[in-house]
Design an enzyme around this catalytic site. Structure first.
Site, PDB file in Angstrom:
ATOM      1  N   SER A  95       0.853  -1.205   0.000  1.00 39.57           N
ATOM      2  CA  SER A  95       0.000   0.000   0.000  1.00 39.57           C
ATOM      3  C   SER A  95       0.881   1.244   0.000  1.00 39.57           C
ATOM      4  CB  SER A  95      -0.891   0.000   1.241  1.00 39.57           C
ATOM      5  OG  SER A  95      -0.082   0.209   2.397  1.00 39.57           O
ATOM      6  N   ASP A 146      -1.319  -1.877  -3.932  1.00 37.35           N
ATOM      7  CA  ASP A 146      -2.670  -1.880  -3.361  1.00 37.35           C
ATOM      8  C   ASP A 146      -3.179  -0.439  -3.253  1.00 37.35           C
ATOM      9  OD1 ASP A 146      -4.899  -3.048  -2.144  1.00 37.35           O
ATOM     10  OD2 ASP A 146      -4.047  -2.860  -0.128  1.00 37.35           O
ATOM     11  N   HIS A 203     -12.064  -6.780  -1.664  1.00 40.03           N
ATOM     12  CA  HIS A 203     -11.282  -6.057  -0.638  1.00 40.03           C
ATOM     13  C   HIS A 203     -11.986  -6.206   0.704  1.00 40.03           C
ATOM     14  CE1 HIS A 203      -8.315  -3.464  -2.886  1.00 40.03           C
ATOM     15  NE2 HIS A 203      -8.936  -4.110  -3.857  1.00 40.03           N
ATOM     16  N   GLY A 204     -11.285  -5.835   1.758  1.00 47.32           N
ATOM     17  CA  GLY A 204     -11.904  -5.854   3.084  1.00 47.32           C
ATOM     18  C   GLY A 204     -12.410  -7.232   3.446  1.00 47.32           C
ATOM     19  N   ASP A 258      -5.398  -8.085   5.078  1.00 46.44           N
ATOM     20  CA  ASP A 258      -4.421  -7.303   5.836  1.00 46.44           C
ATOM     21  C   ASP A 258      -4.734  -7.380   7.333  1.00 46.44           C
ATOM     22  OD1 ASP A 258      -2.492  -5.624   6.731  1.00 46.44           O
ATOM     23  OD2 ASP A 258      -3.177  -3.833   5.714  1.00 46.44           O
ATOM     24  N   ARG A 303      -2.441  -8.399  10.699  1.00 42.27           N
ATOM     25  CA  ARG A 303      -2.124  -7.470  11.792  1.00 42.27           C
ATOM     26  C   ARG A 303      -2.509  -8.060  13.142  1.00 42.27           C
ATOM     27  NH1 ARG A 303      -3.737  -1.434   9.575  1.00 42.27           N
ATOM     28  NH2 ARG A 303      -2.799  -1.676   7.531  1.00 42.27           N
TER      29      ARG A 303
HETATM   30  P1  13P Z   1      -8.945  -6.158   5.466  1.00 45.07           P
HETATM   31  O1  13P Z   1      -8.868  -4.906   6.261  1.00 45.07           O
HETATM   32  O2  13P Z   1     -10.270  -6.811   5.598  1.00 45.07           O
HETATM   33  O3  13P Z   1      -7.826  -7.110   5.758  1.00 45.07           O
HETATM   34  O4  13P Z   1      -8.815  -5.747   3.906  1.00 45.07           O
HETATM   35  C1  13P Z   1      -7.549  -5.499   3.347  1.00 45.07           C
HETATM   36  C2  13P Z   1      -7.637  -4.897   1.991  1.00 45.07           C
HETATM   37  O5  13P Z   1      -8.664  -4.850   1.345  1.00 45.07           O
HETATM   38  C3  13P Z   1      -6.387  -4.352   1.442  1.00 45.07           C
HETATM   39  O6  13P Z   1      -6.590  -3.718   0.220  1.00 45.07           O
HETATM   40  O1  G3H Z   2      -6.679  -1.312   2.225  1.00 40.58           O
HETATM   41  C1  G3H Z   2      -5.897  -0.986   3.091  1.00 40.58           C
HETATM   42  C2  G3H Z   2      -4.860  -1.928   3.545  1.00 40.58           C
HETATM   43  O2  G3H Z   2      -5.294  -2.603   4.687  1.00 40.58           O
HETATM   44  C3  G3H Z   2      -3.573  -1.214   3.732  1.00 40.58           C
HETATM   45  O3  G3H Z   2      -3.612  -0.412   4.852  1.00 40.58           O
HETATM   46  O4  G3H Z   2      -2.906   1.835   4.060  1.00 40.58           O
HETATM   47  O5  G3H Z   2      -2.691   1.180   6.480  1.00 40.58           O
HETATM   48  O6  G3H Z   2      -1.176   0.182   4.756  1.00 40.58           O
HETATM   49  P1  G3H Z   2      -2.532   0.775   5.045  1.00 40.58           P
HETATM   50 ZN    ZN Z   3      -8.503  -2.761   0.074  1.00 39.09          ZN
END
Ligand code: 13P
Ligand code: G3H
Ligand code: ZN
Length: 311
Positions: free
Chosen positions: A49, A82, A214-215, A259, A263
């Site tokens: 990211s 990303d 995503h998410g 992500d 974490r």
């Molecule tokens: P999460 O926060 O659900 O892990 O999603 C990560 C994501 O979409 C990164 O682009």
């Molecule tokens: O979509 C977001 C990802 O979880 C990346 O998060 O921008 O804090 O690195 P970040």
């Molecule tokens: Zn995302």
């Protein structure tokens, strides 16, 4: 081997499974993720990211991924940007050796999203790099039932007809869609709900075209408990149920972004190690177990995605 997503997504689509796309910021995360993929014989997307680039600096992440590719020649690995916020960062990543970039202009209006995406596609394709874009807006914990049309939450689910037009006019290689997922550890106020009817319509209209979720962290409760038990404060954290991820991976979703779960695993493990061994001050003593926990998490994720014994 460093690859793009084309062959990977085609195989995933036809095989009804999804590739895990894991966010990386440091060496232990990268090593843990790749160790999990090696054990499960799975291809991988390692995604970076803007925040990761700012934290580690692009050159360190690039060299770490190069090291991992050299160390694991049998694993197809994609180096992906990303949420590229603008055309410039996407071009910089294309120039910097990424094999895949995401242009996220989902907060712009439809025409501007198309314009920016097309500009990135033209540049990236000329350099042999694939492009992901996003249509629709992901919503957070503020989501209210029935608010998917863009009400007070500001979220908007992906319109299937617009998705078809978007793909045709941009030539993009994959599309992130909004069907109720959101980033972070608090995804639903009440019962988890994704709009699978909408996903099915999109999949029918865009037959054979790879979609991205995503998410998509499941916010594994074991890790939330671990964080909370050892001094954390994450009450009521909730993610997408695993069976929904498996279901999506059989409906044209070829890439699942993770992500938050990484974490949580890493933080839970570090908290535990520090709490149980207050006399230790060697970072290897708490980062080593965290790396192992990331490996275990990734192996579990790959099972959920159906992405095992592929290579
Ligand atoms: P999460 O926060 O659900 O892990 O999603 C990560 C994501 O979409 C990164 O682009
Ligand atoms: O979509 C977001 C990802 O979880 C990346 O998060 O921008 O804090 O690195 P970040
Ligand atoms: Zn995302």
């Amino acid at each position: 081997m460093l690859v793009d997503t084309k062959a990977m997504f085609k195989k995933a689509y036809e095989g009804n499974y999804a590739i895990g796309a894991f966010n990386v910021n440091n060496m232990e995360l990268i090593q843990g993720i790749v160790a999990g993929a090696a054990e499960k014989r799975a291809p991988l997307i390692l995604q970076i990211s803007k925040g990761a680039r700012e934290y580690a600096s692009p050159i360190y992440l690039k060299k770490l991924i190069e090291a991992v590719v050299e160390d694991n020649p049998e694993i197809p690995i994609v180096m992906h940007l990303d949420h590229g916020a603008d055309v410039e960062i996407c071009k910089a990543c294309v120039d910097g050796g990424f094999t895949s970039v995401m242009i996220d202009a989902s907060h712009d209006d439809f025409e501007e999203n198309i314009r920016k995406t097309k500009e990135v596609v033209d540049y990236a394709h000329a350099h042999g790099v694939v492009v992901e874009a996003e249509l629709g807006k992901l919503v957070g914990v503020q989501f209210d039932e029935g608010d998917e049309g863009g009400g007070k939450s500001g979220g908007a689910y992906t319109d299937p007809d617009q998705a078809v037009e978007f793909v045709e006019r941009t030539g993009v290689n994959s599309l992130a869609i909004a069907i109720g997922t959101s980033h972070g550890a608090y995804k639903f106020k009440g019962e988890p709900r994704l709009d699978f009817e909408r996903l099915e319509v999109i999949t029918k209209k865009l037959a054979g075209f790879p979609l991205v979720l995503h998410g998509a962290s499941t916010v594994i409760q074991e890790y939330v408990r671990l964080c909370n038990e050892f001094g954390g404060n994450l009450p009521g954290a909730k993610g997408v149920p695993e069976e929904m991820i498996t279901r999506a991976s059989r409906l044209g979703v070829c890439k699942v972004n993770i992500d938050t779960d990484l974490r949580l695993a890493m933080t839970g493990s570090v908290r535990k190690a520090l709490a149980e061994h207050p006399d230790d001050f060697d970072p290897r003593k708490y980062l080593g177990p965290a790396r192992e926990m990331v490996k275990q998490l990734v192996m579990h994720k790959l099972d959920i995605l159906g992405c095992v014994n592929i290579i």
